[in-house]
Design a protein around this motif. Structure first.
Motif, mmCIF file in Angstrom:
data_model
loop_
_atom_site.group_PDB
_atom_site.id
_atom_site.type_symbol
_atom_site.label_atom_id
_atom_site.label_comp_id
_atom_site.label_asym_id
_atom_site.label_seq_id
_atom_site.Cartn_x
_atom_site.Cartn_y
_atom_site.Cartn_z
ATOM 1 N N VAL A 31 2.431 -42.224 8.060
ATOM 2 C CA VAL A 31 1.256 -41.637 7.425
ATOM 3 C C VAL A 31 0.982 -40.265 8.023
ATOM 4 O O VAL A 31 1.002 -40.090 9.247
ATOM 5 C CB VAL A 31 0.016 -42.546 7.596
ATOM 6 C CG1 VAL A 31 -1.223 -41.883 7.001
ATOM 7 C CG2 VAL A 31 0.267 -43.899 6.945
ATOM 8 N N GLY A 32 0.708 -39.301 7.163
ATOM 9 C CA GLY A 32 0.408 -37.962 7.628
ATOM 10 C C GLY A 32 -0.574 -37.259 6.726
ATOM 11 O O GLY A 32 -1.196 -37.879 5.843
ATOM 12 N N SER A 33 -0.727 -35.977 6.919
ATOM 13 C CA SER A 33 -1.688 -35.185 6.162
ATOM 14 C C SER A 33 -1.427 -35.295 4.665
ATOM 15 O O SER A 33 -0.290 -35.179 4.211
ATOM 16 C CB SER A 33 -1.596 -33.724 6.607
ATOM 17 O OG SER A 33 -2.543 -32.940 5.931
ATOM 18 N N GLY A 34 -2.494 -35.553 3.913
ATOM 19 C CA GLY A 34 -2.389 -35.637 2.454
ATOM 20 C C GLY A 34 -2.104 -37.014 1.922
ATOM 21 O O GLY A 34 -2.234 -37.252 0.711
ATOM 22 N N ASP A 35 -1.725 -37.967 2.782
ATOM 23 C CA ASP A 35 -1.480 -39.337 2.326
ATOM 24 C C ASP A 35 -2.805 -40.068 2.095
ATOM 25 O O ASP A 35 -3.860 -39.639 2.567
ATOM 26 C CB ASP A 35 -0.643 -40.103 3.358
ATOM 27 C CG ASP A 35 0.792 -39.622 3.409
ATOM 28 O OD1 ASP A 35 1.332 -39.212 2.358
ATOM 29 O OD2 ASP A 35 1.375 -39.635 4.514
ATOM 30 N N ARG A 36 -2.722 -41.182 1.391
ATOM 31 C CA ARG A 36 -3.914 -42.010 1.170
ATOM 32 C C ARG A 36 -3.731 -43.357 1.875
ATOM 33 O O ARG A 36 -2.643 -43.951 1.847
ATOM 34 C CB ARG A 36 -4.160 -42.218 -0.332
ATOM 35 C CG ARG A 36 -4.651 -40.952 -1.017
ATOM 36 C CD ARG A 36 -4.990 -41.204 -2.469
ATOM 37 N NE ARG A 36 -3.809 -41.417 -3.290
ATOM 38 C CZ ARG A 36 -3.072 -40.438 -3.827
ATOM 39 N NH1 ARG A 36 -3.398 -39.169 -3.601
ATOM 40 N NH2 ARG A 36 -2.029 -40.724 -4.582
ATOM 41 N N VAL A 37 -4.828 -43.822 2.488
ATOM 42 C CA VAL A 37 -4.819 -45.075 3.240
ATOM 43 C C VAL A 37 -5.963 -45.947 2.732
ATOM 44 O O VAL A 37 -7.127 -45.546 2.801
ATOM 45 C CB VAL A 37 -4.993 -44.825 4.757
ATOM 46 C CG1 VAL A 37 -5.090 -46.147 5.515
ATOM 47 C CG2 VAL A 37 -3.850 -43.979 5.295
ATOM 48 N N ALA A 38 -5.635 -47.104 2.185
ATOM 49 C CA ALA A 38 -6.677 -48.035 1.755
ATOM 50 C C ALA A 38 -7.289 -48.695 2.987
ATOM 51 O O ALA A 38 -6.582 -49.014 3.947
ATOM 52 C CB ALA A 38 -6.105 -49.083 0.816
ATOM 53 N N VAL A 39 -8.605 -48.899 2.955
ATOM 54 C CA VAL A 39 -9.309 -49.537 4.069
ATOM 55 C C VAL A 39 -10.079 -50.731 3.516
ATOM 56 O O VAL A 39 -10.965 -50.576 2.665
ATOM 57 C CB VAL A 39 -10.273 -48.560 4.770
ATOM 58 C CG1 VAL A 39 -11.061 -49.286 5.861
ATOM 59 C CG2 VAL A 39 -9.496 -47.389 5.363
ATOM 60 N N ALA A 40 -9.711 -51.922 3.972
ATOM 61 C CA ALA A 40 -10.355 -53.158 3.525
ATOM 62 C C ALA A 40 -10.945 -53.870 4.732
ATOM 63 O O ALA A 40 -10.339 -54.783 5.295
ATOM 64 C CB ALA A 40 -9.346 -54.048 2.804
ATOM 65 N N LEU A 41 -12.112 -53.434 5.142
ATOM 66 C CA LEU A 41 -12.791 -53.990 6.314
ATOM 67 C C LEU A 41 -14.274 -54.155 5.999
ATOM 68 O O LEU A 41 -14.839 -53.384 5.220
ATOM 69 C CB LEU A 41 -12.634 -53.062 7.517
ATOM 70 C CG LEU A 41 -11.220 -52.895 8.087
ATOM 71 C CD1 LEU A 41 -11.191 -51.747 9.090
ATOM 72 C CD2 LEU A 41 -10.744 -54.189 8.744
ATOM 73 N N PRO A 42 -14.923 -55.122 6.609
ATOM 74 C CA PRO A 42 -16.368 -55.275 6.427
ATOM 75 C C PRO A 42 -17.137 -54.223 7.212
ATOM 76 O O PRO A 42 -16.557 -53.483 8.017
ATOM 77 C CB PRO A 42 -16.638 -56.678 6.974
ATOM 78 C CG PRO A 42 -15.586 -56.849 8.043
ATOM 79 C CD PRO A 42 -14.364 -56.152 7.500
ATOM 80 N N ARG A 43 -18.442 -54.138 6.993
ATOM 81 C CA ARG A 43 -19.293 -53.244 7.784
ATOM 82 C C ARG A 43 -19.159 -53.628 9.251
ATOM 83 O O ARG A 43 -19.480 -54.753 9.638
ATOM 84 C CB ARG A 43 -20.755 -53.387 7.349
ATOM 85 C CG ARG A 43 -21.077 -52.810 6.002
ATOM 86 C CD ARG A 43 -22.535 -53.022 5.627
ATOM 87 N NE ARG A 43 -22.850 -54.428 5.400
ATOM 88 C CZ ARG A 43 -23.751 -55.119 6.069
ATOM 89 N NH1 ARG A 43 -24.442 -54.545 7.030
ATOM 90 N NH2 ARG A 43 -23.970 -56.394 5.795
ATOM 91 N N SER A 44 -18.667 -52.705 10.067
ATOM 92 C CA SER A 44 -18.397 -53.039 11.467
ATOM 93 C C SER A 44 -17.946 -51.797 12.202
ATOM 94 O O SER A 44 -17.677 -50.748 11.598
ATOM 95 C CB SER A 44 -17.283 -54.098 11.551
ATOM 96 O OG SER A 44 -16.081 -53.585 10.982
ATOM 97 N N ALA A 45 -17.837 -51.914 13.522
ATOM 98 C CA ALA A 45 -17.294 -50.830 14.334
ATOM 99 C C ALA A 45 -15.844 -50.575 13.963
ATOM 100 O O ALA A 45 -15.355 -49.438 14.009
ATOM 101 C CB ALA A 45 -17.417 -51.178 15.810
ATOM 102 N N ARG A 46 -15.129 -51.629 13.573
ATOM 103 C CA ARG A 46 -13.734 -51.453 13.166
ATOM 104 C C ARG A 46 -13.629 -50.594 11.907
ATOM 105 O O ARG A 46 -12.680 -49.817 11.754
ATOM 106 C CB ARG A 46 -13.077 -52.814 12.946
ATOM 107 C CG ARG A 46 -12.765 -53.542 14.240
ATOM 108 C CD ARG A 46 -12.147 -54.905 14.002
ATOM 109 N NE ARG A 46 -13.077 -55.790 13.303
ATOM 110 C CZ ARG A 46 -12.820 -56.359 12.136
ATOM 111 N NH1 ARG A 46 -11.681 -56.131 11.518
ATOM 112 N NH2 ARG A 46 -13.711 -57.147 11.567
ATOM 113 N N LEU A 47 -14.592 -50.743 10.999
ATOM 114 C CA LEU A 47 -14.590 -49.912 9.790
ATOM 115 C C LEU A 47 -14.743 -48.444 10.149
ATOM 116 O O LEU A 47 -13.981 -47.584 9.681
ATOM 117 C CB LEU A 47 -15.716 -50.347 8.855
ATOM 118 C CG LEU A 47 -15.948 -49.427 7.642
ATOM 119 C CD1 LEU A 47 -14.780 -49.491 6.678
ATOM 120 C CD2 LEU A 47 -17.251 -49.760 6.936
ATOM 121 N N VAL A 48 -15.711 -48.122 11.000
ATOM 122 C CA VAL A 48 -15.932 -46.730 11.392
ATOM 123 C C VAL A 48 -14.717 -46.201 12.143
ATOM 124 O O VAL A 48 -14.295 -45.052 11.944
ATOM 125 C CB VAL A 48 -17.207 -46.605 12.243
ATOM 126 C CG1 VAL A 48 -17.429 -45.165 12.680
ATOM 127 C CG2 VAL A 48 -18.425 -47.101 11.451
#
Length: 581
Positions: free
Chosen positions: A30-47
């Motif tokens: 993964v580098g600049s310009g790529d897209r990363v899906a994030v599937a996490l609940p509200r949490s410190a891990r999400l931030v």
């Protein structure tokens, strides 16, 4: 950062752990310009995940893991993320696709990559909303747009030591405010339990216990709290409310009962980076008004009210709201036609977003919301294109025609589906079958809760669907509970045990009032009756006041039948039925 369980993360620890994630992502290419899906609940891990993605110059795509797998698959197909950041629980709900990467708990063997060089026009995230074509559309929000939104915001001042509630779903654009405004100010994000999990007063006590100073609420949730516990926001510095038209009487009720220091009405489509306008509400500046105005533009945003020829309207007239400034999205991901349709260059050379919202330019310069130019609706803060729901209904093969409309406002708002069965007369269980199939394809908030089966679709003189007639049919056919064993709520003879201080009888009466229907009984399911999380909040609050029943909104939402809620009344209010608090 403080998680729901009370554990905390310092800024130093956040930076360190986001660096670990950046290293893990970089190891995946993964580098600049790529897209990363994030599937996490509200949490410190999400931030941690959002910051880690941003450090690589990549763009995150927030996912709602509560959405159907088919919906998530559709977004993944549109966004084409390189990887998905998810925990074990979320990973099980995701469709097969890109590789999963967890948020690391320990330092990686590989070195942490340097912070990528980020330009203002580079994407930071892609936020997906309902689309009229039947497919969700992704608004590309840039670093520059978020920077403008978060830099010394005059609409809500934050600083080190301030605590901001984290309440929004990660896929809802209010997360932009809760995360990036908080980090930019050096403040503390505090993950709170959902208000649906606690009685309102306990939730209000939680705000005080966690020293919350600032929070954003959807209009529907604010309306419900204002109705049931108007003093719940006492002691807060900033309460921001937006997502739908705001009921001025609910605002006045809060202002009259130990209000927060600042009650702020915010408005803004996803395409304008969360908030485009903000208005401080006081008893004085709302005096003599029938509606709450939208308020002035935030930051460097600019507003114009234009007619169909794109000329500025005169004071007192209504037109479409065009929004311009540095907070505009770059456009829609891989949808140049749709981008050109909604993001226009005006005659003076300024790029503007055509909001589709009709507003009235008042003589005093204020703007008042006056509806939509298209069929898009808002329900509990979510944007819904009825055409997307209609397409999904037709896709089931069970109906030959489908029309979806919204009735009611705020907590009473509901989607109504008018359907023409493919077979003669249709089946008695058609609504239940359709709701089940839609629940496999669409988020829960897009599944209609009222159904009317038609023998023919009414048409206007021009041969178009007569939507006014359909809405009149909905008014002419009030909802009635029809489950086996149901009984009129006022009769008190529901056939179930009434030994628990009449809790069920009181519950039927409360639901009959809130849902506007008769015949509610023990075998009914709250959600199938048309209930939702906001109405569950109101119902349990009123039930507690009437008879002291110790029920939480979640109890009502997850019960298979109302009979499961037959619990003893508690407290000094047991037996009271006058609704006093």
């Amino acid at each position: 950062m403080i998680d729901a369980d009370g554990t905390s993360l310092t800024y130093e620890e956040l930076w360190e752990r986001s660096g670990w994630l950046a290293a893990a992502l970089a190891d995946r290419g993964v580098g600049s310009g790529d897209r990363v899906a994030v599937a996490l609940p509200r949490s410190a891990r999400l931030v941690t995940a959002l910051l880690g993605v941003a450090r690589l110059g990549a763009a995150y795509v927030p996912l709602d893991v509560q959405a159907p797998a088919s919906r998530l698959a559709l977004i993944a197909e549109e966004a084409r993320p390189a990887v998905v950041v998810a925990d074990e629980e979320a990973a099980g709900a995701l469709p097969v696709g890109p590789p999963r990467v967890p948020v690391p708990d320990t330092a990686p063997d590989a070195p942490v990559p340097d912070m990528a060089r980020v330009e203002a026009d580079m994407p930071l995230y892609v936020g997906y909303t309902s689309g009229s074509t039947g497919r969700p559309k992704g608004a590309v929000i840039t670093h520059g747009a978020v920077r403008s939104f978060t830099h010394e915001p005059a609409y809500c001042r934050l600083g080190p030591g301030d605590r901001v509630a984290a309440l929004a779903s990660p896929a809802f654009d209010a997360t932009t405010f809760e995360v990036w405004n908080t980090l930019a100010a050096g403040a503390t994000a505090v993950v709170l339990s959902d208000v649906m999990n606690l009685p309102i007063q306990e939730w209000a006590d939680l705000l005080s216990d966690r020293s919350i100073g600032t929070m954003f609420l959807t209009t529907s949730l604010f309306d419900s709290i204002a109705r049931e516990a108007p003093d719940a926001f006492h002691g807060l510095d900033n309460v921001l409310v937006g997502g739908e038209a705001l009921d001025i009487e609910r605002v006045r009720r809060v202002l009259d009962h130990k209000p927060p220091r600042h009650l702020i009405h915010v408005y803004g489509p996803t395409e304008t980076t969360t908030f485009a306008t903000a208005r401080l509400c006081t008893a004085e500046n709302l005096a003599g008004r029938a509606r709450v105005p939208l308020g002035p533009p935030v930051q460097q945003t600019r507003l114009r009210v234009l007619d169909e020829e794109r000329n500025e309207v005169a004071p007192g007239e209504t037109g479409e709201l065009y929004i311009s400034g540095p907070q505009l999205a770059a456009g829609y991901l891989d949808a140049p036609g749709l981008t050109d349709e909604r993001f226009l260059v005006l005659p003076d050379g300024e790029r503007a977003y055509r909001s589709g919202d009709r507003v009235r330019l008042l003589p005093d310069g204020e703007l008042e919301f006056a509806g939509r130019t298209d069929r898009q609706v808002k329900l509990r803060g979510f944007r819904i294109e009825p055409e997307e729901v209609e397409r999904a209904l037709l896709g089931t093969g069970l109906v030959s025609a489908a029309v979806v409309e919204k009735t009611g406002e705020a907590a009473a708002g509901a989607l109504v589906a008018f359907v023409l069965p493919t077979g003669p007369g249709g089946a008695d269980d058609l609504p239940a079958r359709l709701a089940r199939l839609l629940g496999e394809r669409l988020p829960g908030y897009m599944v209609p809760t009222r159904w009317l089966t038609l023998s023919a679709v009414p048409l206007t003189a021009n041969g178009k669907t007569d939507r006014a007639r359909l809405l009149a049919l909905a008014e002419e056919n009030p909802r009635t509970a029809t489950g086996p064993g149901t009984a009129d709520a006022s009769s008190g003879s529901d056939g179930a045990s009434d030994s628990a201080g009449g809790v069920l009888t009181e519950l039927y009466a409360v639901l009959a009032d809130l849902l506007g229907m008769n015949g509610i009984g023990p075998d009914d399911n709250f959600l199938e009756l048309g209930g939702n999380s906001i109405l569950a909040l109101q119902a349990t609050s009123r039930l507690r006041a009437r008879c002291g029943a110790d029920l939480n909104p979640a109890d009502l939402l997850f019960a298979e039948t109302l009979a499961e809620l037959d619990a003893p009344a508690t407290g000094a209010t047991a037996g009271a039925a006058d609704g006093s608090r």
